[in-house]
Design an enzyme around this catalytic site. Structure first.
Site, PDB file in Angstrom:
ATOM      1  N   TRP A 230       0.823  -1.213   0.000  1.00  0.00           N
ATOM      2  CA  TRP A 230       0.000   0.000   0.000  1.00  0.00           C
ATOM      3  C   TRP A 230       0.850   1.252   0.000  1.00  0.00           C
ATOM      4  CZ3 TRP A 230      -4.260  -0.977  -2.042  1.00  0.00           C
ATOM      5  CH2 TRP A 230      -4.885  -2.207  -1.827  1.00  0.00           C
TER       6      TRP A 230
ATOM      7  N   ASP B 177      -1.496   6.742   6.558  1.00  0.00           N
ATOM      8  CA  ASP B 177      -2.535   5.846   6.053  1.00  0.00           C
ATOM      9  C   ASP B 177      -2.847   4.859   7.174  1.00  0.00           C
ATOM     10  OD1 ASP B 177      -4.105   3.929   4.886  1.00  0.00           O
ATOM     11  OD2 ASP B 177      -2.722   3.426   3.261  1.00  0.00           O
TER      12      ASP B 177
ATOM     13  N   LYS C  47     -12.849  -1.543   6.718  1.00  0.00           N
ATOM     14  CA  LYS C  47     -12.181  -2.501   7.610  1.00  0.00           C
ATOM     15  C   LYS C  47     -12.589  -2.269   9.068  1.00  0.00           C
ATOM     16  CE  LYS C  47      -8.250  -2.207   4.498  1.00  0.00           C
ATOM     17  NZ  LYS C  47      -8.276  -3.460   3.766  1.00  0.00           N
TER      18      LYS C  47
HETATM   19  C1  LIG Z   1      -3.303   0.175   4.430  1.00  0.00           C
HETATM   20  C2  LIG Z   1      -4.188   0.254   3.230  1.00  0.00           C
HETATM   21  N1  LIG Z   1      -4.149   1.361   2.482  1.00  0.00           N
HETATM   22  C3  LIG Z   1      -4.916   1.483   1.390  1.00  0.00           C
HETATM   23  C4  LIG Z   1      -5.765   0.475   0.992  1.00  0.00           C
HETATM   24  C5  LIG Z   1      -6.610   0.647  -0.252  1.00  0.00           C
HETATM   25  O1  LIG Z   1      -7.910   0.920   0.124  1.00  0.00           O
HETATM   26  P1  LIG Z   1      -9.084   1.078  -0.966  1.00  0.00           P
HETATM   27  O2  LIG Z   1      -9.362  -0.269  -1.504  1.00  0.00           O
HETATM   28  O3  LIG Z   1     -10.206   1.649  -0.152  1.00  0.00           O
HETATM   29  O4  LIG Z   1      -8.610   2.022  -2.001  1.00  0.00           O
HETATM   30  C6  LIG Z   1      -5.844  -0.696   1.747  1.00  0.00           C
HETATM   31  C7  LIG Z   1      -6.755  -1.794   1.346  1.00  0.00           C
HETATM   32  O5  LIG Z   1      -6.691  -2.914   1.764  1.00  0.00           O
HETATM   33  C8  LIG Z   1      -5.016  -0.797   2.895  1.00  0.00           C
HETATM   34  O6  LIG Z   1      -5.040  -1.919   3.638  1.00  0.00           O
END
Ligand SMILES: Cc1ncc(COP(=O)(O)O)c(C=O)c1O
Length: 391
Positions: A128, A202, A226
């Protein structure tokens, strides 16, 4: 999985426009270890079910209410207030709800916060944060996205320890992912940026799963699916000065300041996701808040780590001990065939969603704020039994 389908033909007299009989069936549910969308508390789901049909005794369901009318004013106001209360968010920090997932924020953060010609630090601790680096570079090609820690070299088995990362002096901010959902690592304490450089976090996979030191952060963001609701929205919690002063002129939907000025309603917002978030915030407050969530998350993860550590190498964790996640526990078995067998037998035993992320493989147990400890106990017992049979 279900005792009886909840769906009846649309022609049944139970579904008249002015009178709807909801289904009163008992529906069997199983433990869901999915990394997201993820488990929600049954009492919140039941409330959402009622509110789909008729929210606040208005005779209109939450999906059908105008986002400009008093019922949604109430829903949005409650969600914002309970978010502030739950997170103990200081008054000089603003909260906005924005449409889309966390991935959208990878670009928007760069667009709102990095001036042309400036540098921002992005330690790469996993999938991520690596995606955030690519998106930030694409969003602001005139800026430098520096990578002061390259976790890929270590198969993402840890986050940087003291001295392992040299931050860029004068960086506009340091972006980091506090809990790495795929490999199951986390920052126990926020990283150290250069003097005067604020943090951007994040927190998608652990928000409200432990108290947050807001004052160290210019901006914290997380997707809903989540830890606090459903997919389709993100919460942005940012210092007033940061959010009010975007570094460049942006189209309104890209500008956090515009979202703030419009009270999270520039256009039609994800009304259902905001309502679900409001109910989840209230549920977490009633459960005891972020400290209680942290206690529970630590206890749930400890049960699974105990099985890994006591298995004599049958299970091998992906993360170094000192930075293990309390939310996503990622591990492998002796070989890939056993990974598959484990996931399949677990599903048969009503423990679902355990197959690891495609980038890491293996098994991953995601135990977010709403996951009860009983689920972790059931998984721990299954792991013990599986190791006894195949070890
Ligand atoms: C730490 C983290 N950041 C970003 C994301 C991406 O999220 P989204 O699918 O809402 O764009 C995730 C998805 O699992 C994540 O775990």
């Amino acid at each position: 999985m279900f005792l009886e389908s909840a769906f009846k033909p649309f022609t049944t007299p139970r579904f008249q426009h002015d009178q709807i009989m909801t289904t009163q069936l008992k529906t069997k549910r199983i433990w869901n270890f999915s990394a997201g969308p993820a488990t929600m508390p049954p009492e919140v789901l039941a409330q959402l079910g009622d509110d789909l049909i008729n929210v606040d005794s208005t005779g209109i369901g939450i999906l059908e209410h105008s986002h400009r009318m008093p019922t949604f004013d109430r829903v949005l106001g409650d969600a914002l207030d309970s978010c502030r209360q739950l997170g103990e968010i200081p008054n000089d920090y603003e909260i906005i709800f924005v449409p889309g997932g966390a991935t959208v924020q990878f670009s928007l953060i760069a667009l709102n916060l990095i001036p042309d010609g400036a540098t921002a630090d992005y330690p790469d601790t996993e999938v991520w944060s690596a995606k955030a680096i690519i998106e930030a570079r694409d969003a602001v090609p005139t800026a430098t996205i520096a990578v002061p820690f390259e976790g890929k070299k270590f198969h993402y088995d840890h986050v940087p320890v003291a001295g392992e990362m040299i931050p860029t002096p004068g960086a506009a901010y340091m972006h980091y992912c506090s809990n790495n959902t795929v490999h199951g690592t986390r920052f126990h304490l926020p990283p150290t940026a250069a003097p005067g450089t604020p943090l951007v976090c994040d927190a998608s996979s652990e928000i409200f799963g432990r108290p947050m030191d807001w004052k160290k952060h210019a901006l914290v963001y997380a997707a809903g699916q989540k830890n606090f609701g459903v997919a389709g929205m993100c919460v942005i919690i940012a210092h007033r000065e940061v959010i009010r002063k975007p570094v460049r002129k942006l189209p309104s939907m890209f500008s956090y300041a515009s979202h703030l000025d419009a009270g999270s309603r520039i256009n039609t917002p994800p009304t259902f996701a905001i309502h679900a978030a409001g109910l989840m915030f209230r549920w977490m407050i009633e459960q005891g808040g972020t400290r209680e969530m942290e206690k529970r998350n630590d206890a749930k993860a400890a049960l699974i780590y105990k099985e890994i550590d006591g298995s004599g190498g049958f299970y091998r964790g992906l993360s170094r001990l000192e930075c293990r996640s309390a939310i996503n526990v990622s591990f492998r078995l002796k070989n890939e065939n056993l990974d598959q067998k484990f996931a399949q037998e677990a599903t048969d035993a009503e423990l679902d969603g355990l197959i690891g992320h495609r980038d890491a493989g293996g098994i991953r147990a995601s135990m977010y704020n709403a996951m009860p400890i009983k689920a972790s106990e059931a998984l721990a017992a299954f792991m013990r039994d599986f190791a006894r049979r195949y070890g």
